[in-house]
Design a protein around this motif. Structure first.
Motif, PDB file in Angstrom:
ATOM      1  N   LYS A  93       0.808  -1.223   0.000  1.00 23.64           N
ATOM      2  CA  LYS A  93       0.000   0.000   0.000  1.00 23.64           C
ATOM      3  C   LYS A  93       0.840   1.270   0.000  1.00 23.64           C
ATOM      4  N   PRO A  94       1.825   1.434   0.905  1.00 29.54           N
ATOM      5  CA  PRO A  94       2.622   2.666   0.843  1.00 29.54           C
ATOM      6  C   PRO A  94       3.380   2.819  -0.474  1.00 29.54           C
ATOM      7  N   TYR A  95       3.788   1.683  -1.045  1.00 28.09           N
ATOM      8  CA  TYR A  95       4.458   1.760  -2.353  1.00 28.09           C
ATOM      9  C   TYR A  95       3.495   2.295  -3.413  1.00 28.09           C
ATOM     10  N   LEU A  96       2.277   1.769  -3.439  1.00 26.27           N
ATOM     11  CA  LEU A  96       1.307   2.210  -4.429  1.00 26.27           C
ATOM     12  C   LEU A  96       0.879   3.655  -4.187  1.00 26.27           C
TER      13      LEU A  96
ATOM     14  N   ILE B 169      -6.661   6.129 -13.954  1.00 31.31           N
ATOM     15  CA  ILE B 169      -7.857   5.514 -14.511  1.00 31.31           C
ATOM     16  C   ILE B 169      -8.295   4.381 -13.595  1.00 31.31           C
ATOM     17  N   CYS B 170      -9.484   4.508 -13.045  1.00 34.92           N
ATOM     18  CA  CYS B 170     -10.036   3.516 -12.128  1.00 34.92           C
ATOM     19  C   CYS B 170     -11.131   2.729 -12.839  1.00 34.92           C
TER      20      CYS B 170
ATOM     21  N   ILE C  81      -8.903   4.304  -4.193  1.00 33.58           N
ATOM     22  CA  ILE C  81      -7.681   4.972  -4.627  1.00 33.58           C
ATOM     23  C   ILE C  81      -7.594   6.387  -4.061  1.00 33.58           C
ATOM     24  N   GLU C  82      -8.721   7.016  -3.843  1.00 33.54           N
ATOM     25  CA  GLU C  82      -8.697   8.367  -3.275  1.00 33.54           C
ATOM     26  C   GLU C  82      -8.191   8.379  -1.841  1.00 33.54           C
TER      27      GLU C  82
ATOM     28  N   ASP D 218      -3.987  12.015  -3.850  1.00 32.76           N
ATOM     29  CA  ASP D 218      -4.914  13.051  -4.307  1.00 32.76           C
ATOM     30  C   ASP D 218      -4.784  13.307  -5.807  1.00 32.76           C
ATOM     31  N   ALA D 219      -4.127  12.406  -6.534  1.00 34.19           N
ATOM     32  CA  ALA D 219      -4.037  12.529  -7.994  1.00 34.19           C
ATOM     33  C   ALA D 219      -5.444  12.472  -8.595  1.00 34.19           C
TER      34      ALA D 219
END
Length: 329
Positions: free
Chosen positions: A95-98, A109-110, A119-120, A124-125
């Motif tokens: 998770k921290p890597y992603l 793109i989700c 993902i949010e 904050d991308a």
């Protein structure tokens, strides 16, 4: 406009991510967008599908040169666990890597609203929901394979089935227990087994499954699965979207799912049946399957599912890629 449409580890990664990439490239062909599958900075957009170390290397350099970076969020820590051997141990540091890797993108793109909400919490991308889509052409003529595939795997109608890699997260324990509870029905899971990559518990569930539960292994023509199967039972605990589910809907099969957030867009009783997400839900799944033994109910739900799937065709989804590329450049 030229796109560097890169899929790191393309020769090794299978399953839904590979299918998504195939769909994306078909859509780019449909849009007549120029693209290369090689990672390159000689492009107007760098679009990566798997944020491995090589993708990250190119993404960082693309940003330093003012080239927009677009990334797919196929992988989350939440859906990484209970997949293959060691994935549970890797899920926590993943998770921290992603969070860092996805943060390198100008646009993410989700594949679903659920995935976007997840993902949010990572970054904050900017996020955009674009379905993986469903390739109806891939399924054309599947009906003609029914007799061949029923005979090959000794299946009688109505067959309860699932398509995809056999992994615990997708509800393997529930699927096997359902076969044990409903011995008068055939259950078939079409998809690679890869037992050498599975954990001990997954291997045990497969090896100790009842006689009416068939694990086919790799299927040379996936259309045969949708020809031989009658009730698509998908008791997955975590999913970003589910291409196989969209394919089953397109094939007009009645859908039975666990009531998790990913499937909130499906209408229970109209284009699917849902089972409460709490616990294994074996009793509730068994009750629902028994209801779907009624051919009229299967026909009605399957027809509604096919109609609902039309919004996910590659033709319907393709324009969203053009819009996104135009927005980031």
């Amino acid at each position: 406009m030229k796109i560097s449409h890169y899929f790191e580890l393309e020769e090794h990664v299978t399953g839904g991510i590979r299918e998504s990439v195939v769909h994306q490239r078909k859509m780019l062909d449909r849009l007549d967008v120029e693209y290369t599958t090689e990672p390159t900075l000689d492009a107007d957009v760098f679009h990566c599908n798997l944020m491995g170390p090589r993708s990250v290397w190119y993404a960082r350099r693309a940003r330093s040169r003012g080239i927009p970076v677009v990334a797919h969020t196929h992988v989350t820590a939440e859906d990484f666990g209970d997949s293959f051997r060691f994935t549970n141990a890797l899920a926590r540091p993943l998770k921290p890597y992603l969070e860092w890797a996805y943060g390198l993108a100008d646009a993410l793109i989700c594949p679903s609203e659920y995935n976007r909400r997840l993902i949010e919490t990572y970054t904050d991308a900017t996020t955009t929901v674009v379905s993986n889509g469903v390739d109806g052409e891939k399924l054309e003529g599947f009906e003609a394979l029914e007799d061949e595939y029923r005979e090959r795997y000794d299946l009688e109608s109505p067959t309860v089935f699932l398509v995809g890699h056999v992994i615990k997260r997708k509800g393997l324990e529930t699927f096997v227990e359902l076969a044990r509870r409903l011995p008068h029905l055939d259950f078939a899971w079409f998809g690679p087994l890869d037992l050498s990559l599975k954990g001990r518990e997954t291997t045990r569930l497969i090896e100790e499954s009842p006689d009416n539960c068939t694990f086919t292994g790799y299927v040379d023509d996936i259309r045969g699965a949708y020809a031989a199967g009658d009730i698509f039972c998908f008791p997955t605990h975590e999913e970003n979207e589910g291409i196989a589910l969209l394919e089953a809907m397109t094939a007009g099969k009645p859908i039975l799912v666990r009531d998790i957030e990913t499937f909130s867009w499906l209408d229970d009783g109209k284009d699917c049946l849902k089972v409460a997400a709490s616990g294994s839900g074996v009793d509730a799944f068994a009750d629902a399957i028994e209801r779907l033994e009624d051919p009229d109910r299967r026909e009605r739900l399957g027809s509604n599912a096919a109609e609902r799937s039309e919004a996910f065709t590659l033709e319907s989804v393709a324009s969203q890629y053009q819009t996104l590329y135009d927005e980031v450049t």
